[in-house]
Design a protein around this motif. Structure first.
Motif, mmCIF file in Angstrom:
data_model
loop_
_atom_site.group_PDB
_atom_site.id
_atom_site.type_symbol
_atom_site.label_atom_id
_atom_site.label_comp_id
_atom_site.label_asym_id
_atom_site.label_seq_id
_atom_site.Cartn_x
_atom_site.Cartn_y
_atom_site.Cartn_z
ATOM 1 N N ASN A 237 0.975 -1.232 0.001
ATOM 2 C CA ASN A 237 -0.158 0.007 -0.058
ATOM 3 C C ASN A 237 0.924 1.148 -0.060
ATOM 4 O OD1 ASN A 237 -2.501 -1.538 0.050
ATOM 5 N ND2 ASN A 237 -2.956 -0.718 2.082
ATOM 6 N N VAL A 238 0.383 2.370 -0.518
ATOM 7 C CA VAL A 238 1.261 3.617 -0.667
ATOM 8 C C VAL A 238 1.447 4.211 0.639
ATOM 9 C CG1 VAL A 238 -0.722 4.668 -1.969
ATOM 10 C CG2 VAL A 238 1.597 5.356 -2.243
ATOM 11 N N HIS A 239 0.095 4.106 1.480
ATOM 12 C CA HIS A 239 -0.306 4.885 2.793
ATOM 13 C C HIS A 239 -0.212 6.544 2.523
ATOM 14 C CE1 HIS A 239 -0.113 1.082 4.780
ATOM 15 N NE2 HIS A 239 1.164 0.979 4.294
ATOM 16 N N TYR A 240 -0.770 7.028 1.742
ATOM 17 C CA TYR A 240 -0.830 8.387 1.497
ATOM 18 C C TYR A 240 -1.416 9.039 2.784
ATOM 19 C CZ TYR A 240 -0.771 7.897 -3.777
ATOM 20 O OH TYR A 240 -0.404 7.983 -4.941
ATOM 21 N N LYS A 241 -1.033 10.417 3.111
ATOM 22 C CA LYS A 241 -1.259 11.082 4.172
ATOM 23 C C LYS A 241 -2.442 12.025 4.040
ATOM 24 C CE LYS A 241 1.848 9.419 7.126
ATOM 25 N NZ LYS A 241 1.882 8.093 6.187
ATOM 26 N N LYS A 242 -2.516 12.413 2.881
ATOM 27 C CA LYS A 242 -3.689 13.504 2.533
ATOM 28 C C LYS A 242 -4.507 13.408 1.626
ATOM 29 C CE LYS A 242 -0.287 16.281 1.100
ATOM 30 N NZ LYS A 242 0.708 16.905 0.569
ATOM 31 N N LEU A 243 -5.798 13.952 1.681
ATOM 32 C CA LEU A 243 -7.045 13.598 0.873
ATOM 33 C C LEU A 243 -6.701 13.996 -0.649
ATOM 34 C CD1 LEU A 243 -9.710 12.252 0.466
ATOM 35 C CD2 LEU A 243 -10.574 15.012 0.743
ATOM 36 N N SER A 244 -5.640 14.808 -0.742
ATOM 37 C CA SER A 244 -5.604 15.391 -2.086
ATOM 38 C C SER A 244 -4.554 14.392 -2.888
ATOM 39 C CB SER A 244 -4.832 16.971 -2.089
ATOM 40 O OG SER A 244 -3.759 16.739 -1.202
ATOM 41 N N GLN A 245 -3.983 13.585 -2.304
ATOM 42 C CA GLN A 245 -3.214 12.490 -2.915
ATOM 43 C C GLN A 245 -4.115 11.373 -3.555
ATOM 44 O OE1 GLN A 245 -0.609 11.723 0.491
ATOM 45 N NE2 GLN A 245 1.000 12.059 -0.820
ATOM 46 N N TYR A 246 -5.446 11.322 -3.390
ATOM 47 C CA TYR A 246 -6.464 10.518 -3.689
ATOM 48 C C TYR A 246 -6.883 10.729 -5.128
ATOM 49 C CZ TYR A 246 -5.688 7.578 0.401
ATOM 50 O OH TYR A 246 -4.927 6.835 1.486
ATOM 51 N N GLU A 247 -7.311 9.772 -6.019
ATOM 52 C CA GLU A 247 -7.719 9.971 -7.379
ATOM 53 C C GLU A 247 -9.179 9.243 -7.504
ATOM 54 O OE1 GLU A 247 -8.263 9.735 -11.601
ATOM 55 O OE2 GLU A 247 -7.989 8.116 -10.060
ATOM 56 N N ASP A 248 -9.236 8.051 -6.886
ATOM 57 C CA ASP A 248 -10.246 7.106 -7.080
ATOM 58 C C ASP A 248 -11.693 7.732 -6.507
ATOM 59 O OD1 ASP A 248 -12.026 4.874 -7.230
ATOM 60 O OD2 ASP A 248 -11.344 4.280 -5.425
ATOM 61 N N LEU A 249 -12.622 7.571 -7.522
ATOM 62 C CA LEU A 249 -13.866 8.276 -7.080
ATOM 63 C C LEU A 249 -14.597 7.657 -6.045
ATOM 64 C CD1 LEU A 249 -16.582 8.124 -10.017
ATOM 65 C CD2 LEU A 249 -15.291 6.310 -9.227
ATOM 66 N N GLU A 250 -14.483 6.228 -5.875
ATOM 67 C CA GLU A 250 -14.954 5.427 -4.722
ATOM 68 C C GLU A 250 -14.472 6.060 -3.597
ATOM 69 O OE1 GLU A 250 -15.616 0.864 -3.319
ATOM 70 O OE2 GLU A 250 -13.843 1.750 -3.560
ATOM 71 N N SER A 251 -13.072 6.140 -3.381
ATOM 72 C CA SER A 251 -12.635 6.880 -2.078
ATOM 73 C C SER A 251 -13.174 8.339 -1.901
ATOM 74 C CB SER A 251 -10.942 6.737 -2.215
ATOM 75 O OG SER A 251 -10.722 5.441 -2.660
ATOM 76 N N LEU A 252 -13.174 9.070 -2.895
ATOM 77 C CA LEU A 252 -13.462 10.476 -2.785
ATOM 78 C C LEU A 252 -14.795 10.689 -2.366
ATOM 79 C CD1 LEU A 252 -11.169 11.961 -5.719
ATOM 80 C CD2 LEU A 252 -10.484 12.006 -3.402
#
Ligand code: NOJ
Length: 557
Positions: free
Chosen positions: A380-395
């Motif tokens: 897993n990449v373990h992003y820390k910020k929401l702005s790092q996500y791209e996937d619409l399900e996650s957002l």
């Protein structure tokens, strides 16, 4: 049992083309890039490549919203590039299985563009349109991607159905013309020579008569649509028609993605006499360790309980034995990375844990799937910020649970995303430790996992003790063993919370598989000294001793 089916003996390698290999510096993986990597896939030993969607799409859901089924997404290349990929793959003896996404299209698809124009358009009935009920959506179904499954359209004053995103309207399979369109799309690709289809959410195509309300989750706004729609009344009939009109005319492999399906459903659709599909992707084991709050569904950071995991996998192994066929997978483009979810991605353990998980799965009965990078132990990449996500399900989930309904706080949701977001699987493939891991010479469409400097293909290909070399060996063992392909399965330790032990049996041979799922030193006695060690993830065998994440396979004749 029909033992000559090549798909039973095959190992599938899944490629998410967007993140595999860029060839032209635009930061997006493409078909020529994938073609250049075919020798790598061949070297691993895979037989079939499952290619995620490469068709023309506005990419609201990374290709699962198709606007043109007969053309290639320009960022991925041209039809010539595709033909070349297929040809080169076949020269190497690799087969290509396409993604067939026909529960829904994109809202940019010509059929939908026409359908929404007027109630009497000839494409109107290609989709599911309904009048408002008391000024609201026609029923209480909640979309897989949050919110209602219904979107109101001003032009004609009706709602259309979308089980996934608004930009993914559901096709109306009750309409025979729709089915004919789908058969023609399938023939178009099969006539080019593709070797099969992975069918996206295929058990959702037949909607229940009357589209009734479903049961709402406690405190929830919507009903879980999967529970209402999966395995609908005409599914069997539609799949039989598909088989009769298309599949039976080609020697191909098919796997139906079937959320919420049970072993009985799978037997119905993949059973040796049913003439429908070869196998299904079930979701039981990947759905474990969800949130205690049912409104949050899969969003959690809980560790999977080993007793439940064994129960789940063993149920499928035993119930399908001799009646249907399993697909074996730990992860794919919709799941977090295997080693992070089921093992341990701490640098101290991840190599052993990745090999242990590979062993546990690859020694089972079924067709194993390896998701790109799994063979390197990518984490897993373990992003820390929401702005790092791209996937619409996650957002969407973040927006609904944190911003709108305030069910949980921001930090908890970020932890859940880090553990479960689909984006964990979608970071670019880690080829080497050059800039951008050798994925692109341009700006990557998606941030890389910084651990590519240590976890990458170049480091592993020549290294005999790498995860890659280990996966290669697992695949080779399967290719040379009827016992691994066809043997019966028996779980030996259902109550053990730390170790997963099972047996396979075929004619006079027995295989014993023992995997330590913990970081502890343990002792287990299964009379292993009487067997011959076939593979293990430590250099030596200490018999009854099990070191952290140790896994060993013994043969008894
Ligand atoms: C399942 C696919 O694997 C996933 O990526 C997609 O978002 C949905 N189906 C909708 O097509």
């Amino acid at each position: 049992m029909a033992e000559n089916d090549w798909w039973k003996k095959s190992v599938v390698y899944q490629v998410y083309p967007r993140s595999y290999q860029d060839s032209n510096g635009d930061g997006i993986g493409d078909l020529p890039g994938l073609t250049s990597r075919l020798p790598y896939i061949k070297d691993l030993g895979a037989d079939v490549i499952w290619l995620n969607p490469i068709y023309k799409s506005p990419d609201k859901d990374n290709g699962y919203d198709i606007s043109d089924y007969r053309n290639i997404q320009p960022a991925y290349g041209t039809m010539d590039d595709f033909d070349n990929l297929l040809q080169e793959a076949h020269v190497l003896g690799l087969k290509i299985m396409m993604d067939l996404v026909v529960n829904h299209t994109s809202d940019q698809n010509k059929w939908f563009q026409e359908s929404k124009k007027s109630k009497d358009n000839r494409y109107r009935d290609y989709y599911v349109w309904r009048d408002p009920v008391d000024g609201h959506a026609p029923n209480n179904w909640g979309s897989y991607f949050n919110g209602s499954t219904w979107k109101f359209d001003e032009t004609t004053g009706q709602y259309y159905l979308h089980l996934f995103a608004e930009g993914q309207p559901d096709l109306n399979w009750e309409n025979p013309q729709v089915r004919d369109e789908v058969w023609n799309v399938m023939k178009f690709w099969l006539d080019k020579g593709v070797d099969g289809f992975r069918m996206d959410v295929i058990n959702l195509i037949s909607k229940p008569t009357g589209l009734p309300d479903g049961q709402k989750a406690p405190d929830g706004k919507y009903a879980d649509v999967g529970k209402v729609v999966a395995d609908g009344p005409r599914l069997n009939e539609f799949l039989q028609e598909m088989n009769q009109k298309v599949l039976s005319k080609y020697d191909v492999m098919t796997v139906g993605e079937m959320p919420d399906s049970t072993p009985d459903d799978a037997i119905k659709y993949t059973g040796l006499d049913s003439h429908e599909l070869n196998m299904v992707f079930q979701f039981d084991h990947v759905g474990l360790a969800g949130n205690d709050d049912p409104r949050l569904g899969k969003w959690s950071d809980k560790k999977v309980n080993l007793v439940e995991l064994k129960q789940s996998l063993s149920k499928w192994e035993t119930e399908l034995n001799g009646k249907g066929w399993n697909s074996l997978y730990w992860n794919n483009h919709d799941q977090p990375r295997t080693v992070s979810k089921f093992g341990n991605d701490d640098p101290k353990y991840r190599d052993k844990a990745a090999k242990m998980l590979g062993t546990t799965l690859h020694m089972m009965q079924g067709t194993p799937y390896v998701y790109e990078g799994e063979e390197l132990g990518m984490t897993n990449v373990h992003y820390k910020k929401l702005s790092q996500y791209e996937d619409l399900e996650s957002l969407n989930a973040y927006r609904e649970f944190v911003d709108d309904e305030k069910i949980i706080d921001k930090d908890s949701m970020l932890k859940y995303l880090s553990a479960r977001s689909r984006d964990n699987a979608r970071t670019p493939m880690q080829w080497d430790n050059n800039k951008n891991a050798g994925f692109t010479s341009g700006k990557p469409w998606f941030e890389l996992n910084p651990n590519y400097t240590e976890i990458n293909a170049r480091n592993q290909i020549e290294n005999q003790s790498s995860v890659f070399a280990y996966y290669k060996k697992l695949i080779e063992l399967r290719h040379n063993s009827d016992l691994i392909i066809y043997g019966d399965y028996e779980l030996l330790d259902p109550e053990d919370e730390e170790v997963f032990t099972y047996k396979r049996r075929y004619n006079d041979e027995t295989l014993l598989v023992i995997s330590n799922f913990t970081d502890k030193e343990l002792t287990r006695d299964y009379n292993q000294s009487a067997g011959k060690l076939l593979i293990g993830n430590y250099d030596d065998d200490r018999n009854m001793e099990l070191r952290p994440y140790e896994s060993k396979v013994y043969l008894f004749k």
